[in-house]
Design a protein around this motif. Sequence first.
Motif, mmCIF file in Angstrom:
data_model
loop_
_atom_site.group_PDB
_atom_site.id
_atom_site.type_symbol
_atom_site.label_atom_id
_atom_site.label_comp_id
_atom_site.label_asym_id
_atom_site.label_seq_id
_atom_site.Cartn_x
_atom_site.Cartn_y
_atom_site.Cartn_z
ATOM 1 N N ALA A 68 0.811 -1.223 0.000
ATOM 2 C CA ALA A 68 0.000 0.000 0.000
ATOM 3 C C ALA A 68 0.842 1.270 0.000
ATOM 4 O O ALA A 68 0.295 2.366 -0.174
ATOM 5 C CB ALA A 68 -0.929 -0.001 1.213
ATOM 6 N N LEU A 69 2.155 1.166 0.179
ATOM 7 C CA LEU A 69 2.997 2.358 0.271
ATOM 8 C C LEU A 69 2.873 3.281 -0.946
ATOM 9 O O LEU A 69 2.770 4.504 -0.783
ATOM 10 C CB LEU A 69 4.453 1.957 0.490
ATOM 11 N N PRO A 70 2.871 2.756 -2.182
ATOM 12 C CA PRO A 70 2.708 3.672 -3.316
ATOM 13 C C PRO A 70 1.361 4.388 -3.321
ATOM 14 O O PRO A 70 1.243 5.461 -3.928
ATOM 15 C CB PRO A 70 2.841 2.729 -4.537
ATOM 16 N N HIS A 73 1.788 7.488 -1.017
ATOM 17 C CA HIS A 73 2.450 8.593 -1.714
ATOM 18 C C HIS A 73 2.939 8.086 -3.059
ATOM 19 O O HIS A 73 3.561 7.023 -3.148
ATOM 20 C CB HIS A 73 3.620 9.127 -0.890
ATOM 21 N N GLU A 74 2.689 8.862 -4.087
ATOM 22 C CA GLU A 74 2.989 8.405 -5.447
ATOM 23 C C GLU A 74 4.484 8.233 -5.697
ATOM 24 O O GLU A 74 4.882 7.524 -6.639
ATOM 25 C CB GLU A 74 2.402 9.384 -6.475
ATOM 26 N N ARG A 75 5.333 8.836 -4.897
ATOM 27 C CA ARG A 75 6.772 8.715 -5.116
ATOM 28 C C ARG A 75 7.383 7.510 -4.407
ATOM 29 O O ARG A 75 8.572 7.243 -4.570
ATOM 30 C CB ARG A 75 7.483 9.992 -4.652
ATOM 31 N N LEU A 76 6.598 6.809 -3.622
ATOM 32 C CA LEU A 76 7.109 5.634 -2.929
ATOM 33 C C LEU A 76 7.109 4.435 -3.869
ATOM 34 O O LEU A 76 6.122 4.161 -4.547
ATOM 35 C CB LEU A 76 6.262 5.311 -1.698
ATOM 36 N N SER A 77 8.216 3.726 -3.898
ATOM 37 C CA SER A 77 8.324 2.518 -4.710
ATOM 38 C C SER A 77 8.148 1.291 -3.826
ATOM 39 O O SER A 77 8.591 1.292 -2.669
ATOM 40 C CB SER A 77 9.692 2.450 -5.398
ATOM 41 N N PRO A 78 7.515 0.257 -4.340
ATOM 42 C CA PRO A 78 7.356 -0.957 -3.522
ATOM 43 C C PRO A 78 8.709 -1.599 -3.229
ATOM 44 O O PRO A 78 9.517 -1.776 -4.141
ATOM 45 C CB PRO A 78 6.482 -1.865 -4.398
ATOM 46 N N PRO A 79 8.979 -1.960 -1.991
ATOM 47 C CA PRO A 79 10.242 -2.646 -1.649
ATOM 48 C C PRO A 79 10.140 -4.122 -1.997
ATOM 49 O O PRO A 79 9.839 -4.970 -1.149
ATOM 50 C CB PRO A 79 10.353 -2.417 -0.139
ATOM 51 N N TRP A 80 10.409 -4.455 -3.268
ATOM 52 C CA TRP A 80 10.120 -5.790 -3.766
ATOM 53 C C TRP A 80 10.860 -6.890 -3.016
ATOM 54 O O TRP A 80 10.299 -7.953 -2.754
ATOM 55 C CB TRP A 80 10.434 -5.866 -5.262
ATOM 56 N N ARG A 81 12.135 -6.658 -2.689
ATOM 57 C CA ARG A 81 12.882 -7.693 -1.989
ATOM 58 C C ARG A 81 12.236 -8.007 -0.642
ATOM 59 O O ARG A 81 12.018 -9.178 -0.289
ATOM 60 C CB ARG A 81 14.334 -7.266 -1.763
ATOM 61 N N TRP A 197 -4.261 -0.995 9.221
ATOM 62 C CA TRP A 197 -3.862 -0.126 10.340
ATOM 63 C C TRP A 197 -2.483 -0.534 10.858
ATOM 64 O O TRP A 197 -1.593 0.301 11.045
ATOM 65 C CB TRP A 197 -4.925 -0.224 11.425
ATOM 66 N N PHE A 198 -2.307 -1.809 11.091
ATOM 67 C CA PHE A 198 -1.050 -2.341 11.590
ATOM 68 C C PHE A 198 0.022 -2.366 10.504
ATOM 69 O O PHE A 198 1.164 -1.928 10.708
ATOM 70 C CB PHE A 198 -1.301 -3.752 12.136
ATOM 71 N N GLY A 199 -0.335 -2.875 9.331
ATOM 72 C CA GLY A 199 0.646 -3.132 8.286
ATOM 73 C C GLY A 199 1.258 -1.887 7.689
ATOM 74 O O GLY A 199 2.469 -1.858 7.407
ATOM 75 N N VAL A 200 0.469 -0.841 7.483
ATOM 76 C CA VAL A 200 1.022 0.372 6.877
ATOM 77 C C VAL A 200 1.987 1.059 7.841
ATOM 78 O O VAL A 200 3.053 1.535 7.424
ATOM 79 C CB VAL A 200 -0.107 1.329 6.441
#
Length: 319
Positions: A68-70, A73-81, A197-200
């Motif tokens: 959900a990070l992207p 904020h639109e500038r956040l990239s998913p931390p794929w690893r 709520w917890f995960g973000v």
Amino acid sequence: MNRSDRTDRRRERGAGSSTVRWLLLVVPFGLCGAALAWALAASDPVQPEAPARVLADCAGATVLGLAALPRLHERLSPPWRLLAVVAGLWAAMEFAMLVFEAAEVVGVRAGELGGSQFGDYLAEVSGGQIGIAILVGSGAVAGYSAFGFRRPDRATADLVLVFTAVTLALRPITGHMSQQAFGSLLGAVHALAAAAWFGVLLALALTVRTRGEWAVLLPRYSRWALVLVATVSVTGIVNGLVRVGGLTELAATGYGRILLTKTVLLLALLGLGWWWRKRWVPVAADHRMAAESSLRRAIFEVLVMAVVFGLAAALAVTA
């Protein structure tokens, strides 16, 4: 970037490993919540898969938050690893739950469960079939996240977000509340709101490193959290009262005592959230709080939430 942000960036590499070590405390805190539930249940049985359920729920919520990070904020990239690693742990815990559930149905210890018995449980029992669907979902998320790590230009976090949400909703949709009117919907909404709520917040603690990032992202999360916590509270009260059958049963049954303890901790989190909105969010938004101070507050709240997740996981498998 101002001088404070440059200073924060220089500390980022060392802070990252330190943050992960602190956040690994989610595991023992969640298990402590499950242990507390066992003590509160007394003679009411808590199923042996409760510890695996705690870890699976926490891992699934973390995957949801990272994906959900992207959206935050639109500038956040998913931390794929990181997504691939946590989703892999999630799938492993879901498999462990399947083994424990099958052993319980067969009437043997998990270590004594035979392959044919396990296969019969998966093929013939609805709980096994639901478990397979959840295992496939979590495994697919792990596989796609690994693909995203290799080819980030061709992967999208939205797909992970959708698959994770559907997978997390499968168990509450088919759980004990499904026998009540709108019970499946209430259970799914409650589980997804709690996971977000917890995960973000956990995802922010894992990825945010600078004062400037906290200044932008924390107010946005705070607005999300206000809606999520309201949803968790309302659906939790309705679900709990329907299952218990009345206020008098809260102290008379193991399920009721666990639910009551979970409610008290939830109220404490609500009070903490109100205090944070007064004392943390506006200060961080004005760039007047160091990144380390924001991180400590996030970790503290995440660990309290982990205890609540432990209680909730045990509650879901308490007779």
